[in-house]
Structure formats: structure tokens, C-alpha cells
Design a protein around this motif. Structure first.
Motif, mmCIF file in Angstrom:
data_model
loop_
_atom_site.group_PDB
_atom_site.id
_atom_site.type_symbol
_atom_site.label_atom_id
_atom_site.label_comp_id
_atom_site.label_asym_id
_atom_site.label_seq_id
_atom_site.Cartn_x
_atom_site.Cartn_y
_atom_site.Cartn_z
ATOM 1 N N PRO A 202 -31.160 30.103 1.473
ATOM 2 C CA PRO A 202 -31.345 29.910 -0.045
ATOM 3 C C PRO A 202 -31.320 30.662 -1.326
ATOM 4 C CG PRO A 202 -31.959 27.825 0.307
ATOM 5 C CD PRO A 202 -31.896 29.117 2.066
ATOM 6 N N LYS A 203 -32.502 31.172 -1.203
ATOM 7 C CA LYS A 203 -33.070 32.622 -1.437
ATOM 8 C C LYS A 203 -33.314 33.440 -1.510
ATOM 9 C CE LYS A 203 -36.817 30.574 -4.250
ATOM 10 N NZ LYS A 203 -38.440 29.867 -4.864
ATOM 11 N N LYS A 204 -32.371 34.089 -1.654
ATOM 12 C CA LYS A 204 -32.354 35.987 -1.007
ATOM 13 C C LYS A 204 -32.937 36.705 -2.532
ATOM 14 C CE LYS A 204 -28.056 35.012 0.880
ATOM 15 N NZ LYS A 204 -27.898 33.102 0.672
ATOM 16 N N ILE A 205 -34.398 36.918 -1.813
ATOM 17 C CA ILE A 205 -35.324 37.477 -2.869
ATOM 18 C C ILE A 205 -36.182 38.705 -1.664
ATOM 19 C CG2 ILE A 205 -37.269 37.484 -4.309
ATOM 20 C CD1 ILE A 205 -36.402 35.128 -5.487
ATOM 21 N N ALA A 206 -36.441 40.313 -1.839
ATOM 22 C CA ALA A 206 -36.913 40.815 -1.020
ATOM 23 C C ALA A 206 -36.109 40.730 0.734
ATOM 24 C CB ALA A 206 -38.785 40.115 -0.585
ATOM 25 N N LYS A 207 -35.151 41.594 0.387
ATOM 26 C CA LYS A 207 -34.806 41.671 1.786
ATOM 27 C C LYS A 207 -35.551 42.663 2.635
ATOM 28 C CE LYS A 207 -30.358 42.360 4.505
ATOM 29 N NZ LYS A 207 -28.965 42.746 4.106
ATOM 30 N N SER B 203 -34.217 19.010 2.850
ATOM 31 C CA SER B 203 -35.253 18.482 2.250
ATOM 32 C C SER B 203 -35.905 18.559 1.062
ATOM 33 C CB SER B 203 -36.907 19.190 2.605
ATOM 34 O OG SER B 203 -36.751 20.531 2.344
ATOM 35 N N VAL B 204 -36.199 17.253 0.565
ATOM 36 C CA VAL B 204 -36.529 16.292 -0.792
ATOM 37 C C VAL B 204 -36.917 17.917 -1.620
ATOM 38 C CG1 VAL B 204 -37.757 15.304 -2.243
ATOM 39 C CG2 VAL B 204 -36.819 14.659 -0.452
ATOM 40 N N GLN B 205 -38.237 18.490 -1.137
ATOM 41 C CA GLN B 205 -38.573 20.263 -2.380
ATOM 42 C C GLN B 205 -38.095 21.060 -1.973
ATOM 43 O OE1 GLN B 205 -41.412 21.402 0.550
ATOM 44 N NE2 GLN B 205 -42.081 23.210 -0.441
ATOM 45 N N TRP B 206 -36.054 21.373 -1.100
ATOM 46 C CA TRP B 206 -35.790 22.351 -1.541
ATOM 47 C C TRP B 206 -34.741 22.053 -2.294
ATOM 48 C CZ3 TRP B 206 -34.707 26.505 3.013
ATOM 49 C CH2 TRP B 206 -36.120 26.703 3.370
ATOM 50 N N ASN C 222 -33.551 22.230 -8.946
ATOM 51 C CA ASN C 222 -32.015 23.526 -8.667
ATOM 52 C C ASN C 222 -33.352 24.481 -7.810
ATOM 53 O OD1 ASN C 222 -31.010 23.293 -10.367
ATOM 54 N ND2 ASN C 222 -31.474 23.238 -11.863
ATOM 55 N N GLY C 223 -34.328 24.352 -6.585
ATOM 56 C CA GLY C 223 -34.608 25.231 -6.160
ATOM 57 C C GLY C 223 -36.340 25.590 -5.865
ATOM 58 N N GLN C 224 -36.721 24.484 -7.112
ATOM 59 C CA GLN C 224 -37.886 26.050 -7.305
ATOM 60 C C GLN C 224 -38.450 26.025 -6.386
ATOM 61 O OE1 GLN C 224 -39.722 24.455 -10.392
ATOM 62 N NE2 GLN C 224 -40.902 25.524 -10.899
#
Length: 248
Positions: free
Chosen positions: A160-165, A195-198, A202-204
């Protein structure tokens, strides 16, 4: 339509009893250019093939890891040389020759023939010079064409977090998961996405993909998916008497 000749000496090849290796070798022979041509501004010589690990995997029914291993076998046994770019590989089949039968040559002649093919393949064209100049600046994963790795692309498309491919790709290459581990990674990723954490804020708190891979986070114990599901499970555990107690 052309054809290729095979020497009966092929049966003495040390990898002849490995059907996947032989199949890939024959597929490359049949795919090789039978005359010099051009591809996107590059000179492609007779006996050369432009392909990728993904194409070899799909066409020959092997995994990408097996494709890499097989190409290494072809290189170490003098069957081929391989030049890689960030997009594809250029494979030179050293025994590709429709006019001269390999079994008519002596061992020393075959050695000279392979050496000539290697030297021809390594001649300093502008294209090869550019590759050599940029080789050290290009990540190993990109040089081997690993952005074509379908398993990594499955992971990347699901994360879900597309950073630094590129960093994530390097981490994936370091792990070098087989099919079984890839399935485990993807299954764990799907669970953790709920999961709750994710899911909160907003997925912070979703880690970067490279951090997740380097930390082997697919091995984490399963967590509660979200507060609503946790609440519903708590309710389902209550007995009928628990509910009636509120009305007595």
C-alpha cells in the motif's frame, strides 16, 4: 525459414541430463538471429538473442531463479555469453553455426572458435562502451533485469505504501525468494494490510517496503485486523446469559 544443427556430442554435455537446462538451451538456439540485424539502434549479430528472465520463464516453463541458474551454466560451460542491461539480456550462443558441424572440429578448433566468438561479442562498440561506463553506477538488480521479476512486481503492486521502489527491489534481490517464500510473503502482506496498525490514521504507520522486507516482517505474528472485527469477535464470545443479565 532457417534451421540449426545439433551435434551428437551434445549428449556428453555435463548438463544434458537436466531437462530444463537443455530445453532453455534449445529454445535460445531456435530464437537466435540467423543473420546480422538491428534492434532499436543496436547491431545484433548472428547467433545472438535478445530476451529477459521473464520471457525465458514464461516460454520454457521455469522459474526466474531457474532461468538465472541455467544461464550461468551456459556461461560456465562455454555454451553462451550474456550481457545484461536494465531492460533485457543479449545472449550470444557460442556454438550457433548453421554451416559448420561442431563434431567435425577438433577440441582445439572448438576452443579457438569459442574464443573468437567471445572476442567478437566484446568488441568496443559505442553501445558496449556506454554499458561499461555506467555499469558501476547501475544497481546490480537493475543490471540483471530484475525489474522484470514478476514476483517482485506482484509484491510492489500489492504493497500500500509505494515509496523507494529501487531500494525495495534491491532488498527483494538480496532475499531472492523462491516460489514458496514468495507465496508466504504475499499472504502475510495481505493479512497485515487489514491490521489495526496499517489501517488506522490513513496508513500513517505502514512501514516503507524496503524496511518491511529488510526486517522480514512477513514473519510477524498475525494482528487484529481492525477494531470493528475485534469488537464483533468479542460480542460473539459472550454467552446468552451475558446478554440476559442486562435485563434482569
Amino acid at each position: 525459414m532457417g534451421f540449426v544443427q545439433l551435434s551428437d556430442n551434445l549428449t556428453n554435455w555435463e548438463w544434458f541430463d537436466d531437462k530444463n537446462t537443455v530445453y532453455v538451451y534449445l529454445w535460445l538456439l531456435l530464437r537466435a538471429e540467423w543473420r546480422a540485424t538491428r534492434y532499436r539502434g543496436m547491431e545484433i549479430e548472428r547467433g545472438q538473442v535478445i530476451t529477459t528472465y521473464t520471457e525465458i520463464s514464461e516460454k520454457c516453463g521455469v522459474t526466474i531463479r531457474q532461468a538465472r541458474t541455467i544461464l550461468d551454466r551456459l556461461k560456465t560451460t562455454g555454451k553462451a555469453t550474456v550481457k545484461t542491461t536494465s531492460k533485457f539480456s543479449i545472449i550470444t550462443m557460442l556454438e550457433y553455426d548453421c554451416n559448420v558441424k561442431s563434431d567435425s572440429l577438433s577440441d582445439s578448433q572448438m576452443t579457438d572458435k569459442r574464443q573468437t566468438a567471445r572476442q567478437s561479442n566484446d568488441k568496443p562498440t559505442l553501445y558496449n562502451t556506454n554499458i561499461q561506463n555506467t555499469k558501476e553506477q547501475t544497481p546490480r538488480a537493475a543490471r540483471e533485469g530484475l525489474e522484470d521479476d514478476v514476483n517482485f512486481e506482484k509484491f510492489w503492486s500489492s504493497y500500500p505504501k509505494k515509496i523507494a521502489k529501487q531500494q525495495a527491489l534491491n532488498a527483494w534481490n538480496k532475499i531472492n525468494p523462491d516460489e514458496e517464500l514468495t507465496a508466504k510473503i504475499l499472504a502475510s502482506l495481505e493479512r497485515q494490510k487489514k491490521s489495526v496498525q496499517w489501517t488506522k490514521d490513513n496508513g500513517q504507520y505502514i512501514p516503507y517496503p524496503v524496511t518491511w522486507l529488510n526486517g522480514k516482517r512477513w514473519e510477524d505474528e498475525p494482528q487484529e485486523t481492525n477494531e470493528n472485527e475485534k469488537h464483533n469477535r468479542d460480542i460473539s464470545k459472550r454467552s446468552k446469559s451475558d446478554w440476559l443479565a442486562g435485563f434482569i
